[in-house]
Design a protein around this motif. Structure first.
Motif, PDB file in Angstrom:
ATOM      1  N   LYS A  98       0.838  -1.188   0.000  1.00 48.94           N
ATOM      2  CA  LYS A  98       0.000   0.000   0.000  1.00 48.94           C
ATOM      3  C   LYS A  98       0.872   1.236   0.000  1.00 48.94           C
ATOM      4  N   ASN A 158       2.931   6.777  15.475  1.00 47.57           N
ATOM      5  CA  ASN A 158       4.253   6.369  14.982  1.00 47.57           C
ATOM      6  C   ASN A 158       5.310   7.090  15.807  1.00 47.57           C
ATOM      7  N   PRO A 162       8.102   8.388   8.798  1.00 43.25           N
ATOM      8  CA  PRO A 162       9.099   7.861   7.873  1.00 43.25           C
ATOM      9  C   PRO A 162       9.378   8.807   6.703  1.00 43.25           C
ATOM     10  N   ASN A 173      -0.289   7.644   3.228  1.00 41.61           N
ATOM     11  CA  ASN A 173       0.592   6.497   3.483  1.00 41.61           C
ATOM     12  C   ASN A 173       0.305   5.807   4.813  1.00 41.61           C
ATOM     13  N   HIS A 177      -4.238   2.979   6.269  1.00 39.87           N
ATOM     14  CA  HIS A 177      -4.499   1.688   6.924  1.00 39.87           C
ATOM     15  C   HIS A 177      -5.844   1.714   7.660  1.00 39.87           C
ATOM     16  N   MET A 230       2.133  11.206  14.000  1.00 42.74           N
ATOM     17  CA  MET A 230       3.319  10.677  13.332  1.00 42.74           C
ATOM     18  C   MET A 230       4.590  10.853  14.149  1.00 42.74           C
ATOM     19  N   TYR A 236       5.596   2.795  18.735  1.00 40.38           N
ATOM     20  CA  TYR A 236       4.545   2.558  17.741  1.00 40.38           C
ATOM     21  C   TYR A 236       3.328   1.979  18.430  1.00 40.38           C
ATOM     22  N   TYR A 281       1.678  -9.764   8.645  1.00 38.67           N
ATOM     23  CA  TYR A 281       2.436  -9.805   7.385  1.00 38.67           C
ATOM     24  C   TYR A 281       2.649 -11.248   6.928  1.00 38.67           C
TER      25      TYR A 281
END
Ligand code: ISE
Length: 338
Positions: A98, A158, A162, A173, A177, A230, A236, A281
């Motif tokens: 994604k 986060n 990033p 980004n 989600h 962020m 996290y 994942y």
């Protein structure tokens, strides 16, 4: 006949591409990694050496290579569309990280290109659909355990951004989600979105916002507030709680173990999403490989899901610049994704 072993080529050997390659080579059954590519060629060669794969000179060479049956696209967001179109042209199935593309226009081009082939060959990397916490939430919701969903509270923190604090990119980004997982949890689409901004954290450049409170409303009227933060520094954390008409379902932050020892009780905090979503994942890649082998039908998020997420996040970016809620209208869903 089902193919026994799928030889995967991995484009992009950053954090997530490397994790996928290792998982496909060592954890997932029915796959090997035959080739990798990254512009950082030393990093690609080192990974290829570890996995007994070849490092190829370009993404195009990897996609065309006879030793590659299927492709993982983990390149930078701005290259997703180009690489997906090349895989579609070569007739190779792909697991595309994604977001579907960096712009809504490119997302539509990929959607149209897949529809034109008449078959689904893209699985979008929305791994939360395979996370045990979210899966448990969905099955409880679908079983009617808390009645009708009224509000889904989401927190997405986060440690650092990033791509830096760029609010539009952070929505496209990172918040993407939540945009996907709440559609999936509720089996519903969004009809509007409102974005509230407040006091900025210390690392926020002029004209950007962090944290943000992004509130979607679904067509059934369910409120979906998302705290996107962020630069939370401490680590996290992803939290989800569903308030229903007859009770509450709380996934917490998915940290399943509480450690108690003399005088103290605590939980580990991952630094990155790879720690929090490792199992998701792995399960996602297994579902993809099973599908590519012909053992199961398409699993996970489709190109349509990726397109709706891209469209919803682009409206959220527009809402950032406006004071009120902005309406969301979707085109008709192509029959391929019925
Ligand atoms: C990253 O690309 C991911 O996909 C992570 O899951 C997300 O939490 C993070 O914010 C993104 O930058």
């Amino acid at each position: 006949m089902a193919r026994m072993t799928i030889r995967v080529g991995v484009i992009g050997t950053g954090n997530i591409g490397t994790a996928h390659a290792i998982s496909l080579a060592r954890e997932v059954s029915g796959s090997t990694v035959s080739a990798v590519f990254d512009v950082a060629s030393e990093r690609a060669q080192a990974l290829a050496g570890d996995l007994g794969a070849r490092a190829l000179p370009s993404a195009e060479a990897l996609i065309e290579d006879d030793s590659v049956d299927a492709v993982v696209i983990a390149s930078p967001d701005g290259l997703h569309a180009e690489h997906a179109l090349a895989c579609l042209a070569a007739g190779k199935p792909m697991m595309l990280e994604k977001p579907l593309a960096a712009t809504l226009e490119d997302a539509k081009t990929v959607l149209d290109a897949e529809v034109a082939t008449g078959k689904r060959s893209i699985m979008l990397g929305f791994m939360r659909r395979f996370d045990p916490g979210y899966v448990a939430l969905k099955s409880a919701l679908d079983a009617g355990e808390v009645g009708n969903a009224l509000i889904v509270h989401n927190m997405h923190r986060n440690a650092f951004a990033p791509y830096g604090v760029n609010s539009a990119m952070n929505i496209a980004n990172s918040a993407v989600h939540e945009i996907d997982i709440n559609r999936w949890l509720l089996d519903d689409d969004y009809s509007s979105v409102h974005v509230a901004t407040g006091r900025p954290g210390p690392d926020v450049p002029e004209g950007q916002y962090d944290p943000m409170l992004i509130t979607f409303t679904t067509t059934a009227g369910v409120l979906v507030p998302i705290e996107l933060f962020m630069t939370a520094h401490f680590g996290y954390q992803v939290v989800c709680q569903v308030v229903g008409s007859e009770g509450v379902l709380d996934m917490g932050d998915g940290t399943f173990i509480t450690r108690s020892t003399t005088g103290i009780r605590g939980q580990d905090i991952p630094e990155l999403w790879l720690g929090r979503f490792g199992e998701a994942y792995r399960a996602e890649l297994q579902a993809w490989i099973d599908n590519v082998r012909g053992l199961t039908g398409p699993a996970g998020a489709s190109t349509w899901d990726g397109y709706v997420a891209a469209l919803s996040s682009s409206v959220a970016v527009a809402a950032l610049a406006s004071n009120g809620a902005v309406g969301i209208e979707l085109p008709d869903r192509p029959a391929l994704y019925a």
